[in-house]
Scaffold this active site. Structure first.
Site, short mmCIF file in Angstrom:
data_model
loop_
_atom_site.label_atom_id
_atom_site.label_comp_id
_atom_site.label_asym_id
_atom_site.label_seq_id
_atom_site.Cartn_x
_atom_site.Cartn_y
_atom_site.Cartn_z
N ARG A 77 0.85 -1.19 0.00
CA ARG A 77 0.00 0.00 0.00
C ARG A 77 0.88 1.24 0.00
O ARG A 77 1.51 1.57 1.00
CB ARG A 77 -0.93 -0.01 1.23
CG ARG A 77 -1.96 -1.12 1.19
CD ARG A 77 -2.84 -1.02 -0.03
NE ARG A 77 -3.96 -1.95 -0.01
CZ ARG A 77 -4.82 -2.10 -1.01
NH1 ARG A 77 -4.68 -1.39 -2.12
NH2 ARG A 77 -5.83 -2.95 -0.91
N ALA A 89 -10.72 -7.39 -1.18
CA ALA A 89 -11.56 -6.20 -1.26
C ALA A 89 -11.38 -5.54 -2.61
O ALA A 89 -10.41 -5.80 -3.33
CB ALA A 89 -11.20 -5.21 -0.15
N GLU A 106 -14.58 -9.94 -6.55
CA GLU A 106 -13.32 -9.65 -5.89
C GLU A 106 -12.72 -10.89 -5.24
O GLU A 106 -11.49 -11.07 -5.24
CB GLU A 106 -13.50 -8.53 -4.85
CG GLU A 106 -13.79 -7.16 -5.45
CD GLU A 106 -12.65 -6.60 -6.26
OE1 GLU A 106 -11.51 -7.09 -6.12
OE2 GLU A 106 -12.89 -5.68 -7.05
N GLU A 110 -9.00 -11.87 -6.39
CA GLU A 110 -7.89 -11.69 -5.46
C GLU A 110 -7.49 -12.96 -4.72
O GLU A 110 -6.35 -13.07 -4.28
CB GLU A 110 -8.23 -10.59 -4.45
CG GLU A 110 -8.33 -9.21 -5.06
CD GLU A 110 -8.18 -8.10 -4.03
OE1 GLU A 110 -8.28 -8.39 -2.83
OE2 GLU A 110 -7.97 -6.94 -4.44
N GLU A 158 -1.45 -5.87 -7.29
CA GLU A 158 -2.13 -7.15 -7.06
C GLU A 158 -1.31 -8.34 -7.55
O GLU A 158 -1.52 -9.46 -7.11
CB GLU A 158 -3.50 -7.14 -7.74
CG GLU A 158 -4.50 -6.20 -7.09
CD GLU A 158 -5.86 -6.29 -7.71
OE1 GLU A 158 -5.99 -6.96 -8.77
OE2 GLU A 158 -6.82 -5.73 -7.16
#
Length: 217
Positions: A77, A89, A106, A110, A158
């Site tokens: 992040r 998320a 999602e 993910e 990701e």
């Protein structure tokens, strides 16, 4: 402070009808914008001015398996300069997409997973003093893997995602010891730990209305 005597069932956040005097977009960004509003707290009072982020909202998924383990994923992040353990998320950035459908998407993108049982776990606002972002966390159970031919190809941050299964009680300890800081993970883990006490009977259906989201009232 005016302390009022209220019954527990009266405690509920509600939309407000305070009058907007003026509104403009002062910054347009890649994902979200900054809006400037002037509004009255009470009729006839001087307007107040506030700048805030306008956000499409998000959904998160607390994944719980049959062994009472939760899935955490690790992702970089940039704003906080950290790799963080989170729960799956994503943004509500597909026009007209139902929040529950977005959560299923999602989870597949993910975590490479599907789930048969979906419930609303908890709703929250990330930072209601500075952003319109609303986040709904779903509880996903009854898991299966996405077939190889349907796997999503992740890119950007990701692409580095990796995951781990953690016993729920151990994950809650990590929150209370300050080792997990992602807001959706913190809120979701504490909520599912509380919901487990009554066998998850207090949870709401996945299609429950979401008046906390500014665009879904």
């Amino acid at each position: 402070m005016d302390i009022r005597q209220l019954a527990p069932e009266e405690i509920s956040d509600r939309p407000s009808d305070r009058r907007t005097v003026a509104s403009e977009t002062v910054y347009e960004g890649f994902i979200w914008n900054v809006q400037r509003d002037e509004f009255e707290l009470a009729q006839g009072t001087d307007p107040l001015r506030r700048d805030y982020i306008t956000h499409p909202g998000a959904v998160s998924v607390l994944v719980l398996d049959d062994d009472d383990r939760v899935l955490l994923i690790n992702q970089y992040r940039r704003p906080v300069g950290m790799t963080m353990w989170e729960i799956p998320a994503g943004l509500l950035d597909v026009d007209g997409e139902d929040p529950a459908a977005a959560a299923r998407r999602e989870l597949a993108e993910e975590a490479d997973l599907r789930a048969e049982q979906w419930d609303v776990l908890v709703d929250f606002h990330n930072s209601p003093g500075s952003s319109s972002e609303a986040n709904r966390i779903f509880l996903a159970r009854g898991l299966s893997e996405v077939p190889d031919a349907e796997l999503h190809e992740r890119d950007g941050e990701e692409a580095e995602i990796h995951g781990t299964w953690v016993p729920l009680d151990a994950a809650v300890r990590a929150v209370l010891e300050g080792r997990l800081n992602s807001p959706a993970a913190v809120v979701g883990l504490l909520a599912v730990h509380a919901a487990r006490a009554d066998g998850y009977r207090s949870l709401r259906p996945a299609d429950t209305p979401w008046p906390g989201h500014p665009d879904l009232r």
